[in-house]
Scaffold this active site. Structure first.
Site, short mmCIF file in Angstrom:
data_model
loop_
_atom_site.label_atom_id
_atom_site.label_comp_id
_atom_site.label_asym_id
_atom_site.label_seq_id
_atom_site.Cartn_x
_atom_site.Cartn_y
_atom_site.Cartn_z
CG HIS A 218 50.45 50.25 35.16
ND1 HIS A 218 50.08 49.48 33.96
CD2 HIS A 218 49.79 50.38 35.74
CE1 HIS A 218 49.10 49.39 34.02
NE2 HIS A 218 48.45 50.43 34.76
CG ASP B 176 43.21 39.95 35.66
OD1 ASP B 176 43.31 40.67 36.43
OD2 ASP B 176 44.15 40.68 34.69
CE LYS C 177 27.57 41.77 49.12
NZ LYS C 177 27.00 41.08 48.70
N GLY D 271 37.84 33.78 32.90
CA GLY D 271 39.28 34.36 31.95
C GLY D 271 38.99 33.08 30.59
#
Length: 347
Positions: free
Chosen positions: A117, A174, A226, A308
């Site tokens: 991770h 992100d 999707k 962001g």
């Protein structure tokens, strides 16, 4: 809530990692990445993850040493073997190598196998954006999302980040292909709070507001087919392309203390100067940003944000005011420190 200065929090985490035997440079990278996530307001990937990292290190299923090696290399490609090192040093090393090679070749893409991770994917793509490049980073995780039409999970909550430089700051996407990242369920469970309906299904495929039951079941993909398709493609890039593992063949961060995770990453950097003058590129991104932010807001929306931008705003605020940690998380950190003889310093 406990207000903590970021530099003090980072030093505290670093000392704990070193006390647990983590190689110094790896420890510095992990501590910095964790605190950086909290600075950005991504508390699900911040210091709340330190406990599980230490548990896996102490169980011997993650290497405390830096065993990262390059297995194959060409002008615009890398194959990296993390050697079961911590995911954050492995991803940072790989992005820095991609940036270096992209200066010559125009772009460089890399796969990473046998990793762990790695926290928030945006940390690594911002490294590229800060160097005038477009950064791409993705990771695969063990099965937590049911493919569209299936009743049981197969793909992980495989995150992807893309960052582009702008005139004032980076534009950073992100995201996970699930409605929410698994970390939100983990945090909700730690804080003893329910989750909204529509985030997860229990192990029998029924909607649940219990984060513990959601973790036993599956997360819902965004946009049905999707999100499902995006998760599958990320698994192909991170797992199949790296020659590593994918889907249910990976091992769980929390539920498996006998086996290494063996997750994969796909990381790349694109040197803008090989395509267009960087100043022209930055100006174009700035124009796009101005035009998008000047659009008429939807009802109930006070401001339109670029990807962001919210994280950047939170970072600036938290650098000035300190990071706010829930009492449960701060107490957990104090207990971890006490167990290995590291005292949280007085501010």
């Amino acid at each position: 809530m406990k207000q903590v200065k970021p530099e003090i929090l980072e030093a505290f985490c670093l000392n704990i990692l070193k006390k647990h035997g983590v190689e110094s440079q790896c420890a510095q990278t992990v501590a910095h990445c964790l605190v950086d996530a909290d600075l950005c307001g991504v508390s699900t990937h911040g210091v709340s993850r330190l406990a599980i990292y230490l548990e896996r290190l102490d169980a011997g299923v993650v290497s405390k040493e830096n065993r990262i090696t390059i297995e194959r290399e060409s002008p615009a490609a890398l194959v990296v073997n993390a050697g079961n090192s911590l995911g954050m040093p492995a991803a940072k090393f790989t992005m820095e190598k991609c940036i270096e090679k992209a200066r010559e070749a125009g772009c460089c893409f890399a796969t990473v196998k046998n990793s762990n991770h790695f926290g928030a994917a945006a940390y690594y793509t911002r490294l590229a954006a800060e160097q005038g490049m477009v950064g791409i980073c993705a990771a695969n995780l063990t099965s937590k999302i049911a493919p569209y039409g299936a009743s049981e999970p197969y793909m992980g909550t495989n995150p992807i980040s893309i960052a582009s430089p702008g005139e004032e700051g980076a534009v950073v996407l992100d995201m996970a292909p699930s409605v929410v990242a698994l970390g939100k369920l983990i945090m909700a469970q730690k804080l003893g709070k329910p989750i909204p309906e529509g985030w997860a299904l229990d192990k029998d495929g029924h909607p649940t507001t219990d984060p513990a039951e959601g973790r036993k079941g599956s997360l819902l993909p965004i946009g049905g087919p999707k999100g499902s398709g995006l998760a599958i493609m990320i698994d192909i890039l991170c797992g199949v392309l790296s020659g590593g593992k994918f889907g249910p063949h990976l091992h769980d961060l929390y539920g498996d203390m006998q086996n290494p995770q063996e997750v994969g990453h796909f990381i790349g950097a694109i040197d803008i100067s090989h395509f267009v003058d960087v100043d022209i590129f930055r100006s174009g991104v700035a124009q796009m940003s101005r035009e998008i932010k000047s659009l008429r807001p939807a009802e109930g929306v006070s401001e339109i944000f670029m990807p962001g931008e919210g994280s950047d705003n939170r970072r600036r605020k938290n650098l000035e005011q300190g990071i706010s940690l829930p009492d449960e998380i701060f107490g957990e950190l104090l207990a971890i420190g006490k167990a290995c003889g590291v005292v949280f310093p007085e501010e």
